[in-house]
Design a protein around this motif. Structure first.
Motif, PDB file in Angstrom:
ATOM      1  N   ASP A  27       0.815  -1.218   0.000  1.00  0.00           N
ATOM      2  CA  ASP A  27       0.000   0.000   0.000  1.00  0.00           C
ATOM      3  C   ASP A  27       0.847   1.265   0.000  1.00  0.00           C
ATOM      4  OD1 ASP A  27      -2.268  -1.591   0.145  1.00  0.00           O
ATOM      5  OD2 ASP A  27      -2.255  -1.592   2.336  1.00  0.00           O
ATOM      6  N   ALA A  28       2.041   1.190   0.607  1.00  0.00           N
ATOM      7  CA  ALA A  28       2.789   2.413   0.866  1.00  0.00           C
ATOM      8  C   ALA A  28       3.992   2.638  -0.030  1.00  0.00           C
ATOM      9  CB  ALA A  28       3.247   2.418   2.336  1.00  0.00           C
ATOM     10  N   LEU A  29       4.467   1.601  -0.734  1.00  0.00           N
ATOM     11  CA  LEU A  29       5.644   1.783  -1.569  1.00  0.00           C
ATOM     12  C   LEU A  29       5.309   2.700  -2.733  1.00  0.00           C
ATOM     13  CD1 LEU A  29       8.580   0.761  -1.626  1.00  0.00           C
ATOM     14  CD2 LEU A  29       7.854  -0.908  -3.329  1.00  0.00           C
ATOM     15  N   PRO A  30       6.009   3.828  -2.885  1.00  0.00           N
ATOM     16  CA  PRO A  30       5.664   4.776  -3.940  1.00  0.00           C
ATOM     17  C   PRO A  30       6.090   4.287  -5.308  1.00  0.00           C
ATOM     18  CG  PRO A  30       7.637   5.489  -2.795  1.00  0.00           C
ATOM     19  CD  PRO A  30       7.124   4.273  -2.055  1.00  0.00           C
ATOM     20  N   GLY A  31       5.573   4.932  -6.356  1.00  0.00           N
ATOM     21  CA  GLY A  31       5.922   4.555  -7.713  1.00  0.00           C
ATOM     22  C   GLY A  31       7.390   4.785  -8.009  1.00  0.00           C
ATOM     23  N   LEU A  32       7.938   5.893  -7.534  1.00  0.00           N
ATOM     24  CA  LEU A  32       9.347   6.205  -7.727  1.00  0.00           C
ATOM     25  C   LEU A  32       9.989   6.532  -6.385  1.00  0.00           C
ATOM     26  CD1 LEU A  32       9.183   8.466 -10.914  1.00  0.00           C
ATOM     27  CD2 LEU A  32      10.215   6.199 -10.767  1.00  0.00           C
ATOM     28  N   VAL A  33      11.195   6.049  -6.193  1.00  0.00           N
ATOM     29  CA  VAL A  33      11.931   6.323  -4.954  1.00  0.00           C
ATOM     30  C   VAL A  33      13.350   6.742  -5.306  1.00  0.00           C
ATOM     31  CG1 VAL A  33      10.589   4.691  -3.580  1.00  0.00           C
ATOM     32  CG2 VAL A  33      12.673   3.918  -4.713  1.00  0.00           C
ATOM     33  N   ASP A  34      14.015   7.383  -4.354  1.00  0.00           N
ATOM     34  CA  ASP A  34      15.410   7.762  -4.529  1.00  0.00           C
ATOM     35  C   ASP A  34      16.258   6.506  -4.754  1.00  0.00           C
ATOM     36  OD1 ASP A  34      17.497  10.131  -3.938  1.00  0.00           O
ATOM     37  OD2 ASP A  34      18.251   8.249  -3.100  1.00  0.00           O
ATOM     38  N   THR A  35      17.238   6.606  -5.644  1.00  0.00           N
ATOM     39  CA  THR A  35      18.041   5.440  -6.033  1.00  0.00           C
ATOM     40  C   THR A  35      19.113   5.077  -5.018  1.00  0.00           C
ATOM     41  OG1 THR A  35      17.735   6.180  -8.309  1.00  0.00           O
ATOM     42  CG2 THR A  35      19.358   4.466  -7.968  1.00  0.00           C
ATOM     43  N   THR A  36      19.401   5.965  -4.078  1.00  0.00           N
ATOM     44  CA  THR A  36      20.565   5.791  -3.210  1.00  0.00           C
ATOM     45  C   THR A  36      20.604   4.423  -2.538  1.00  0.00           C
ATOM     46  OG1 THR A  36      20.658   8.167  -2.780  1.00  0.00           O
ATOM     47  CG2 THR A  36      21.825   6.725  -1.249  1.00  0.00           C
ATOM     48  N   ALA A  37      19.523   4.012  -1.900  1.00  0.00           N
ATOM     49  CA  ALA A  37      19.524   2.736  -1.179  1.00  0.00           C
ATOM     50  C   ALA A  37      19.679   1.562  -2.135  1.00  0.00           C
ATOM     51  CB  ALA A  37      18.239   2.584  -0.371  1.00  0.00           C
ATOM     52  N   THR A  38      19.039   1.634  -3.292  1.00  0.00           N
ATOM     53  CA  THR A  38      19.148   0.562  -4.286  1.00  0.00           C
ATOM     54  C   THR A  38      20.589   0.443  -4.770  1.00  0.00           C
ATOM     55  OG1 THR A  38      16.874   0.859  -5.015  1.00  0.00           O
ATOM     56  CG2 THR A  38      18.373  -0.197  -6.559  1.00  0.00           C
ATOM     57  N   ARG A  39      21.191   1.569  -5.087  1.00  0.00           N
ATOM     58  CA  ARG A  39      22.575   1.566  -5.565  1.00  0.00           C
ATOM     59  C   ARG A  39      23.508   0.985  -4.517  1.00  0.00           C
ATOM     60  NH1 ARG A  39      23.256   6.660  -5.776  1.00  0.00           N
ATOM     61  NH2 ARG A  39      22.336   6.924  -7.838  1.00  0.00           N
ATOM     62  N   ARG A  40      23.332   1.389  -3.268  1.00  0.00           N
ATOM     63  CA  ARG A  40      24.227   0.913  -2.209  1.00  0.00           C
ATOM     64  C   ARG A  40      24.051  -0.573  -1.936  1.00  0.00           C
ATOM     65  NH1 ARG A  40      23.682   6.288   1.721  1.00  0.00           N
ATOM     66  NH2 ARG A  40      25.349   7.469   0.693  1.00  0.00           N
ATOM     67  N   ARG A  41      22.830  -1.072  -2.056  1.00  0.00           N
ATOM     68  CA  ARG A  41      22.616  -2.515  -1.864  1.00  0.00           C
ATOM     69  C   ARG A  41      23.309  -3.317  -2.958  1.00  0.00           C
ATOM     70  NH1 ARG A  41      17.219  -0.847   0.340  1.00  0.00           N
ATOM     71  NH2 ARG A  41      17.031  -1.828   2.396  1.00  0.00           N
TER      72      ARG A  41
END
Length: 242
Positions: free
Chosen positions: A77-91
């Protein structure tokens, strides 16, 4: 006049729910923003060691108000359509640092290596991509690459690439999940004291005109330490006086 103490409840169900939200791609800041609480409140459920390195006991209880706010959150319900890439990149970088080539990470989430590279280079990614990367991260960070079909040569190449770029490993982020999505947080990973002293001495000497002896006194080290730091990191010995 007496004041009532807020009712408290078991923290374990809340802790399990937070970890499920992590697996879905959420971070402390995202959970906090949606729940209307402080990021430090969220991180206190899962990390007994704070950012200053002080040991604290695992949270056993919390207020019923905080519990209700966190348990009300649902990933779908809460995950937005677009999010900042920082966490994805770091993972992704953290997985590469332990030997997972980006092609294998991408394949694990149903993408090509080129598409994942492009996504990591953009300021924002689709929420579903962030969610898929977070799930892959939680699964792969404790799995040896060779068990996922990665050859020793591929794994070593991935690790060398990450080491050259000083990309932190998952163990580093495990204690810093509250800032993994913060683009203003600079990971001090693989940074030695000599490197820091070489950088600081370079700046002090160039902008203040100090000698190495004076710079050493200001930085609280010996001149010999600065000499060793500059030998280890000669790029910072340029344009400074002896």
């Amino acid at each position: 006049m007496t004041t009532s103490t807020p009712a408290r409840t078991d923290a374990e169900p809340v802790r399990r729910h937070i970890r499920a939200l992590y697996a879905a791609g959420f971070t402390d800041r995202r959970i906090a923003a949606l729940a209307g609480i402080a990021p430090e409140t969220v991180s206190s459920f899962t990390r007994p060691i704070n950012r200053a390195g002080n040991r604290k006991g695992v949270k056993r209880t919390c207020t019923t108000d905080v519990a209700a706010k966190i348990l009300a959150l649902r990933a779908e319900d809460a995950l937005p359509g677009l999010v900042d890439t920082t966490a994805t990149r770091r993972r992704v970088q953290a997985l590469i640092a332990i030997g997972w080539p980006i092609e294998h990470v991408a394949r694990h989430i149903g993408m090509t290596g080129n598409h994942l590279r492009l996504a990591m280079g953009r300021p924002r990614v689709y929420g579903r991509t962030a969610q898929a990367v977070a799930a892959a991260y939680d699964e792969l960070k404790n799995k040896r690459p060779h068990r996922g079909g990665v050859s020793p040569i591929e794994a070593a190449k991935a690790r060398r690439r990450a080491e050259a770029r000083r990309w932190p490993r998952p163990a580093y982020w495990d204690e810093r999940m509250d800032v993994i999505d913060d683009p203003h947080f600079e990971p001090m990973y693989g940074v030695t004291r000599r490197l820091i002293i070489a950088q600081d001495a370079n700046e002090v000497m160039r902008f203040s005109g100090l000698t190495r002896e004076a710079a050493a006194e200001r930085l609280g080290v010996s001149k010999a330490y600065i000499d060793h730091a500059f030998r280890d990191h000669p790029e910072y010995a340029v344009e400074v006086a002896a």
